[in-house]
Scaffold this motif. Structure first.
Motif, PDB file in Angstrom:
ATOM      1  N   UNK A  91       0.823  -1.210   0.000  1.00 45.53           N
ATOM      2  CA  UNK A  91       0.000   0.000   0.000  1.00 45.53           C
ATOM      3  C   UNK A  91       0.853   1.255   0.000  1.00 45.53           C
ATOM      4  N   UNK A  92       2.121   1.130   0.382  1.00 46.05           N
ATOM      5  CA  UNK A  92       3.034   2.281   0.396  1.00 46.05           C
ATOM      6  C   UNK A  92       3.810   2.406  -0.910  1.00 46.05           C
ATOM      7  N   UNK A  93       3.422   1.667  -1.935  1.00 43.20           N
ATOM      8  CA  UNK A  93       4.132   1.711  -3.207  1.00 43.20           C
ATOM      9  C   UNK A  93       4.215   3.120  -3.797  1.00 43.20           C
ATOM     10  N   UNK A  94       3.183   3.963  -3.715  1.00 48.42           N
ATOM     11  CA  UNK A  94       3.344   5.340  -4.219  1.00 48.42           C
ATOM     12  C   UNK A  94       4.504   6.078  -3.560  1.00 48.42           C
ATOM     13  N   UNK A  95       4.674   5.866  -2.260  1.00 49.21           N
ATOM     14  CA  UNK A  95       5.767   6.510  -1.540  1.00 49.21           C
ATOM     15  C   UNK A  95       7.103   5.941  -1.997  1.00 49.21           C
ATOM     16  N   UNK A  96       7.165   4.623  -2.236  1.00 47.55           N
ATOM     17  CA  UNK A  96       8.386   3.996  -2.750  1.00 47.55           C
ATOM     18  C   UNK A  96       8.773   4.600  -4.098  1.00 47.55           C
ATOM     19  N   UNK A  97       7.786   4.785  -4.971  1.00 47.82           N
ATOM     20  CA  UNK A  97       8.047   5.366  -6.289  1.00 47.82           C
ATOM     21  C   UNK A  97       8.615   6.774  -6.156  1.00 47.82           C
ATOM     22  N   UNK A  98       8.052   7.562  -5.251  1.00 45.86           N
ATOM     23  CA  UNK A  98       8.507   8.945  -5.079  1.00 45.86           C
ATOM     24  C   UNK A  98       9.944   8.994  -4.572  1.00 45.86           C
ATOM     25  N   UNK A  99      10.245   8.242  -3.527  1.00 47.03           N
ATOM     26  CA  UNK A  99      11.578   8.283  -2.927  1.00 47.03           C
ATOM     27  C   UNK A  99      12.630   7.767  -3.910  1.00 47.03           C
ATOM     28  N   UNK A 100      12.342   6.661  -4.595  1.00 46.81           N
ATOM     29  CA  UNK A 100      13.304   6.132  -5.563  1.00 46.81           C
ATOM     30  C   UNK A 100      13.494   7.091  -6.739  1.00 46.81           C
ATOM     31  N   UNK A 101      12.423   7.809  -7.125  1.00 49.62           N
ATOM     32  CA  UNK A 101      12.540   8.786  -8.208  1.00 49.62           C
ATOM     33  C   UNK A 101      13.444   9.949  -7.804  1.00 49.62           C
ATOM     34  N   UNK A 102      13.396  10.355  -6.534  1.00 47.97           N
ATOM     35  CA  UNK A 102      14.283  11.425  -6.060  1.00 47.97           C
ATOM     36  C   UNK A 102      15.736  10.982  -6.163  1.00 47.97           C
ATOM     37  N   UNK A 103      16.024   9.748  -5.734  1.00 46.77           N
ATOM     38  CA  UNK A 103      17.394   9.229  -5.852  1.00 46.77           C
ATOM     39  C   UNK A 103      17.820   9.164  -7.312  1.00 46.77           C
TER      40      UNK A 103
ATOM     41  N   UNK B  81      15.365   5.029   1.544  1.00 50.18           N
ATOM     42  CA  UNK B  81      14.686   4.071   0.665  1.00 50.18           C
ATOM     43  C   UNK B  81      14.981   2.632   1.099  1.00 50.18           C
ATOM     44  N   UNK B  82      16.203   2.368   1.534  1.00 49.20           N
ATOM     45  CA  UNK B  82      16.562   1.033   2.013  1.00 49.20           C
ATOM     46  C   UNK B  82      15.727   0.648   3.227  1.00 49.20           C
ATOM     47  N   UNK B  83      15.497   1.595   4.129  1.00 47.38           N
ATOM     48  CA  UNK B  83      14.660   1.312   5.296  1.00 47.38           C
ATOM     49  C   UNK B  83      13.238   0.962   4.870  1.00 47.38           C
ATOM     50  N   UNK B  84      12.707   1.688   3.882  1.00 48.12           N
ATOM     51  CA  UNK B  84      11.366   1.386   3.373  1.00 48.12           C
ATOM     52  C   UNK B  84      11.305  -0.018   2.775  1.00 48.12           C
ATOM     53  N   UNK B  85      12.319  -0.369   2.011  1.00 53.23           N
ATOM     54  CA  UNK B  85      12.332  -1.682   1.364  1.00 53.23           C
ATOM     55  C   UNK B  85      12.506  -2.806   2.386  1.00 53.23           C
ATOM     56  N   UNK B  86      13.312  -2.584   3.406  1.00 49.10           N
ATOM     57  CA  UNK B  86      13.482  -3.601   4.443  1.00 49.10           C
ATOM     58  C   UNK B  86      12.201  -3.792   5.234  1.00 49.10           C
ATOM     59  N   UNK B  87      11.509  -2.700   5.519  1.00 48.20           N
ATOM     60  CA  UNK B  87      10.229  -2.812   6.220  1.00 48.20           C
ATOM     61  C   UNK B  87       9.243  -3.638   5.393  1.00 48.20           C
ATOM     62  N   UNK B  88       9.193  -3.372   4.094  1.00 49.34           N
ATOM     63  CA  UNK B  88       8.286  -4.137   3.243  1.00 49.34           C
ATOM     64  C   UNK B  88       8.688  -5.605   3.195  1.00 49.34           C
ATOM     65  N   UNK B  89       9.990  -5.865   3.107  1.00 56.14           N
ATOM     66  CA  UNK B  89      10.467  -7.242   3.013  1.00 56.14           C
ATOM     67  C   UNK B  89      10.066  -8.059   4.242  1.00 56.14           C
TER      68      UNK B  89
ATOM     69  N   UNK C 136       5.595  -7.120   4.944  1.00 49.00           N
ATOM     70  CA  UNK C 136       4.604  -7.439   3.909  1.00 49.00           C
ATOM     71  C   UNK C 136       4.937  -8.762   3.229  1.00 49.00           C
ATOM     72  N   UNK C 137       6.183  -8.917   2.787  1.00 51.82           N
ATOM     73  CA  UNK C 137       6.619 -10.169   2.159  1.00 51.82           C
ATOM     74  C   UNK C 137       7.313 -11.028   3.223  1.00 51.82           C
ATOM     75  N   UNK C 138       8.370 -11.673   2.854  1.00 52.90           N
ATOM     76  CA  UNK C 138       9.202 -12.417   3.807  1.00 52.90           C
ATOM     77  C   UNK C 138      10.588 -12.541   3.203  1.00 52.90           C
ATOM     78  N   UNK C 139      11.647 -12.561   4.030  1.00 54.28           N
ATOM     79  CA  UNK C 139      13.004 -12.669   3.483  1.00 54.28           C
ATOM     80  C   UNK C 139      13.198 -13.910   2.622  1.00 54.28           C
ATOM     81  N   UNK C 140      12.472 -14.984   2.950  1.00 60.27           N
ATOM     82  CA  UNK C 140      12.620 -16.209   2.176  1.00 60.27           C
ATOM     83  C   UNK C 140      12.216 -16.052   0.734  1.00 60.27           C
ATOM     84  N   UNK C 141      11.267 -15.145   0.447  1.00 64.16           N
ATOM     85  CA  UNK C 141      10.820 -14.942  -0.929  1.00 64.16           C
ATOM     86  C   UNK C 141      11.934 -14.362  -1.801  1.00 64.16           C
ATOM     87  N   UNK C 142      12.840 -13.607  -1.186  1.00 65.21           N
ATOM     88  CA  UNK C 142      13.933 -13.009  -1.951  1.00 65.21           C
ATOM     89  C   UNK C 142      15.032 -14.016  -2.259  1.00 65.21           C
TER      90      UNK C 142
END
Length: 374
Positions: free
Chosen positions: A201-213, A253-261, A264-270
């Motif tokens: 659900x936070x994907x819009x925020x992910x898009x914004x932060x990654x676009x800034x980088x 952005x790394x903190x956002x991605x780790x929170x999602x991992x 929302x998902x699981x480390x095993x999926x990666x």
């Protein structure tokens, strides 16, 4: 004002770009006359293909540097970045024009592209995205116009735009922020299709932060190239400042991605060996982990050659993210449904033509407009 005599119009690289533009134009005309199916391998399982992932999602992310640098110079009065504000705005303007060209070719009926302006569907996130593109491209044209007016000697017009520039920048920052995030919001309608490694659900925020980088890295990258090939002299402190900005944004952005991992998902999926897991790890390694590790070292962060390589890593990583979201995140679902997709050679040629056109127009602007005089 005279054209810049130090920039040669015809070089081997320019000739190659012109050839790619011509070939891409021929394929684009064939697509318009014969339809999508004659040119692309898209299907019901993959209605959004290579053009949307690279040229639209990636091109718009590349253009984020325009609103960032314009905001820094015109709103925060960070004079240090004034020498690169015009190139940043031009890059953003060309990035959006390239995205519009890709959308024109990608929709089923190309000449219905202007319909959102007169057929308002304000409950649709796609309509919101379309209006953001229209308004922000217009705003970038206004921000770009002083260069053209100076070249034509239209001093009154240039002064008139100068009086509204701050307001235009504020409007542009608002629009670009909304647009970058709304592109992520488009994919919120596909929770059952996308892998949890990307869907959130936070994907819009992910898009914004990654676009800034991506935007900061793209501005630094194209400024380094223009300094080398177009005679644009730039203080190295500008690159160092942009590098620090990329480090801060990527760390967040790394903190956002780790929170999602983990949430929302699981480390095993990666690490399960699937295509989605491998593409996720590749994206994170190239675009996030390696750049953060390198930028954390002051000796690297203050080395222009090292920053050039890091910029390429970040740009590639964010492009991978957009391709992953658009295509690879839905691989398992579409495989289960019996759908498959790989870009056709004509899709590649059109994308190469669009990218070559953007680079060619940038070079011609540097030669014939006061791009570096700010």
């Amino acid at each position: 004002m005279e054209s810049n005599p130090n920039i040669k119009t015809w070089t081997p690289a320019t000739i190659v770009m012109v050839v790619l533009i011509i070939v891409g134009t021929v394929v684009a005309l064939y697509r318009i006359l014969s339809g999508l199916g004659a040119v692309t391998n898209m299907n019901d399982g993959y209605p959004w293909g290579f053009w949307l992932g690279l040229d639209v999602l990636g091109g718009v992310a590349m253009a984020a540097g325009g609103f960032i640098i314009a905001c820094a110079v015109y709103l925060f009065n960070w004079k240090k970045y004034r020498p690169i504000v015009r190139p940043a705005i031009l890059t953003a303007f060309l990035g959006y024009l390239m995205a519009v060209a890709a959308i024109f070719l990608d929709i089923g009926h190309p000449f219905r592209l202007p319909h959102p302006m007169v057929m308002w569907q304000y409950h649709s996130v796609m309509w919101v995205v379309a209006m953001h593109v229209i308004f922000y491209t217009t705003t970038l044209a206004l921000e770009f116009s002083p260069m053209l007016f100076e070249r034509l000697g239209w001093e009154k017009a240039r002064r008139a735009v100068g009086k509204v520039m701050v307001g235009a920048v504020i409007f542009g920052v608002m629009l670009s922020t909304l647009h970058q995030s709304s592109l992520g919001a488009v994919f919120l309608i596909a929770p059952s299709k996308m892998s949890p490694l990307w869907w959130d659900t936070k994907m819009p925020f992910h898009f914004l932060v990654s676009a800034v980088a991506m935007g900061l890295s793209m501005v630094s990258f194209e400024t380094m190239l223009s300094a080398k090939f177009l005679g644009h002299k730039v203080d190295k402190e500008i690159f160092f400042g942009l590098g620090r900005g990329v480090l801060i944004v990527l760390s967040f952005y790394l903190l956002l991605k780790l929170y999602q991992l983990f949430a929302v998902a699981s480390p095993g999926m990666a690490f399960d060996g699937s295509l989605e897991g491998n593409m996720y790890l590749l994206e994170m390694l190239i675009g996030v982990i390696l750049p953060i590790g390198l930028l954390s070292l002051k000796t690297v962060r203050t080395n222009v050659n090292a920053l050039f390589s890091i910029n390429m890593l970040v740009i590639t990583g964010v492009l991978l993210n957009r391709m992953n979201v658009c295509l690879f995140s839905m691989e398992s679902y579409n495989t289960w449904r019996g759908s498959a997709y790989s870009p056709s050679w004509m899709e590649f040629l059109v994308s190469l033509g669009i990218i070559s056109l953007g680079v060619f127009l940038y070079k011609m602007s540097a030669k014939h407009l006061p791009l570096f005089s700010h």
